[in-house]
Enzyme design. Sequence first.
Site, mmCIF file in Angstrom:
data_model
loop_
_atom_site.group_PDB
_atom_site.id
_atom_site.type_symbol
_atom_site.label_atom_id
_atom_site.label_comp_id
_atom_site.label_asym_id
_atom_site.label_seq_id
_atom_site.Cartn_x
_atom_site.Cartn_y
_atom_site.Cartn_z
ATOM 1 N N GLY A 267 23.503 21.218 89.642
ATOM 2 C CA GLY A 267 22.636 20.301 90.388
ATOM 3 C C GLY A 267 23.191 18.894 90.377
ATOM 4 O O GLY A 267 24.366 18.666 90.045
ATOM 5 N N LYS B 48 21.146 10.526 94.026
ATOM 6 C CA LYS B 48 22.354 10.020 93.362
ATOM 7 C C LYS B 48 23.608 10.149 94.229
ATOM 8 O O LYS B 48 24.557 9.409 94.055
ATOM 9 C CB LYS B 48 22.554 10.738 92.022
ATOM 10 C CG LYS B 48 21.503 10.347 90.990
ATOM 11 C CD LYS B 48 21.756 10.970 89.649
ATOM 12 C CE LYS B 48 20.676 10.543 88.663
ATOM 13 N NZ LYS B 48 20.929 10.955 87.300
ATOM 14 N N LEU C 252 10.631 7.377 82.740
ATOM 15 C CA LEU C 252 10.352 6.526 81.583
ATOM 16 C C LEU C 252 11.269 5.298 81.567
ATOM 17 O O LEU C 252 11.223 4.506 80.636
ATOM 18 C CB LEU C 252 10.503 7.333 80.290
ATOM 19 C CG LEU C 252 9.439 8.429 80.128
ATOM 20 C CD1 LEU C 252 9.731 9.293 78.924
ATOM 21 C CD2 LEU C 252 8.044 7.824 80.014
ATOM 22 N N GLY D 121 18.070 15.717 75.621
ATOM 23 C CA GLY D 121 18.686 14.670 76.443
ATOM 24 C C GLY D 121 18.223 13.254 76.141
ATOM 25 O O GLY D 121 18.562 12.328 76.883
ATOM 26 N N ARG E 259 22.726 29.575 89.575
ATOM 27 C CA ARG E 259 22.010 30.605 90.341
ATOM 28 C C ARG E 259 22.605 30.706 91.751
ATOM 29 O O ARG E 259 22.855 31.793 92.251
ATOM 30 C CB ARG E 259 20.520 30.208 90.383
ATOM 31 C CG ARG E 259 19.627 31.184 91.038
ATOM 32 C CD ARG E 259 18.207 30.698 90.975
ATOM 33 N NE ARG E 259 18.035 29.383 91.617
ATOM 34 C CZ ARG E 259 16.877 28.775 91.773
ATOM 35 N NH1 ARG E 259 15.771 29.343 91.310
ATOM 36 N NH2 ARG E 259 16.806 27.602 92.371
ATOM 37 N N THR E 260 22.846 29.548 92.370
ATOM 38 C CA THR E 260 23.516 29.535 93.680
ATOM 39 C C THR E 260 24.995 29.265 93.413
ATOM 40 O O THR E 260 25.412 28.122 93.180
ATOM 41 C CB THR E 260 22.918 28.411 94.562
ATOM 42 O OG1 THR E 260 21.498 28.508 94.506
ATOM 43 C CG2 THR E 260 23.392 28.489 95.993
HETATM 44 P P1 ATR Z 1 19.641 19.899 93.337
HETATM 45 O O1 ATR Z 1 20.015 21.352 93.264
HETATM 46 O O2 ATR Z 1 18.911 19.519 94.594
HETATM 47 O O3 ATR Z 1 20.742 18.978 92.994
HETATM 48 P P2 ATR Z 1 18.629 19.409 90.784
HETATM 49 O O4 ATR Z 1 17.236 19.229 90.283
HETATM 50 O O5 ATR Z 1 19.603 18.345 90.576
HETATM 51 O O6 ATR Z 1 18.485 19.731 92.292
HETATM 52 O O7 ATR Z 1 19.250 20.757 90.187
HETATM 53 C C1 ATR Z 1 18.504 21.808 89.837
HETATM 54 C C2 ATR Z 1 19.404 22.791 89.102
HETATM 55 O O8 ATR Z 1 18.566 23.720 88.416
HETATM 56 C C3 ATR Z 1 20.267 23.619 90.033
HETATM 57 O O9 ATR Z 1 21.434 23.980 89.354
HETATM 58 C C4 ATR Z 1 19.361 24.816 90.282
HETATM 59 O O10 ATR Z 1 20.022 25.990 90.709
HETATM 60 P P3 ATR Z 1 20.230 26.269 92.284
HETATM 61 O O11 ATR Z 1 21.392 25.422 92.671
HETATM 62 O O12 ATR Z 1 20.487 27.707 92.377
HETATM 63 O O13 ATR Z 1 18.945 25.842 92.960
HETATM 64 C C5 ATR Z 1 18.824 25.041 88.905
HETATM 65 N N1 ATR Z 1 17.585 25.820 88.902
HETATM 66 C C6 ATR Z 1 16.371 25.428 89.305
HETATM 67 N N2 ATR Z 1 15.471 26.416 89.117
HETATM 68 C C7 ATR Z 1 16.151 27.465 88.577
HETATM 69 C C8 ATR Z 1 15.786 28.781 88.115
HETATM 70 N N3 ATR Z 1 14.525 29.228 88.191
HETATM 71 N N4 ATR Z 1 16.749 29.567 87.596
HETATM 72 C C9 ATR Z 1 18.030 29.127 87.499
HETATM 73 N N5 ATR Z 1 18.433 27.905 87.901
HETATM 74 C C10 ATR Z 1 17.509 27.083 88.434
#
Ligand code: ATR
Length: 277
Positions: free
Chosen positions: A129, A66, A15, A246, A151-152
Amino acid sequence: MKKYLVIGNPIGHSLSPSIHNHWMKKYRLIDSIYEKRKVEKEDLGSIVNEIRNEKIKGVNVTVPFKKEIIPFLDCLDGAAECTHSVNTLCKVNNEVWGYNTDTPGFRTSLTKDSSIDVRNKNIFILGAGGVTSSILEIFLDVANKIYITNRTKEKAQELKKLADISLTLMGRKKIIEVINWGEKPQVCDIVINTTSVGLAKGESLDLDFKDYENNNNALFYDIIYNPKETNFLKDAKLRGNKTMNGKMMFLWQAKIAFHIWTNICPEIDDEVIKLLD
Ligand code: ATR
């Protein structure tokens, strides 16, 4: 014609063009236009060159570039340097600078729009992320304790490593703790969703916030603004917590970027707020 762009992939949802073109019209920058462009990683160098050659005046960078944009830039502003995240590009003298306006945008949304005093608070950050380092940054010098979960887990640990460097430079003790996804820290004052869960309508985080029942001091902040109310916020409202999406962060970061490019400080009024509804 002065050309401005937002670049990312995907970019259809952005947007930013509506906001910036609205301001360009309002402040009579009739020779300016702001567009969106879907790019690949391989295009980043040539975009920066277009700024260097003054074919493009300013660029906003969004997911997933970014961080990836940084090696192509000549200089970073303070927040971009600390967070390793850049969302705004501009030529200054003969250099292409990268700025992070997400960090001041988030800070202003909290201090101006939520009337929350962030000092000495316990903060719980969900996600690690692209945008999370920009959020984390504003709490480093003021928070009592910061919990991060992702999650990770390794990505949260990486964030902590980067932030610990800033904490050391500030002469502060290590206030960040990474916890497992699903684990519960003490009840915190501010809980922030920086994950992408909720962007698709109906999506829910599989986390338990029962301890926040009837807690009308706790603020649940979702950096997502579209949809306006994610399940994370809906559930918080039902529990009696304060909520914020946000939208204002998005507007403040846009305002700061606009000022960097044009030296005009645009107004955030009802008209521009409505563009996001
Ligand atoms: P990136 O990880 O490539 O920077 P992002 O869109 O900036 O992408 O971040 C996505 C965030 O949402 C991450 O923290 C991601 O967790 P992972 O690092 O484990 O991928 C989180 N995320 C996305 N889907 C999710 C889900 N189903 N449950 C929990 N966290 C999720």
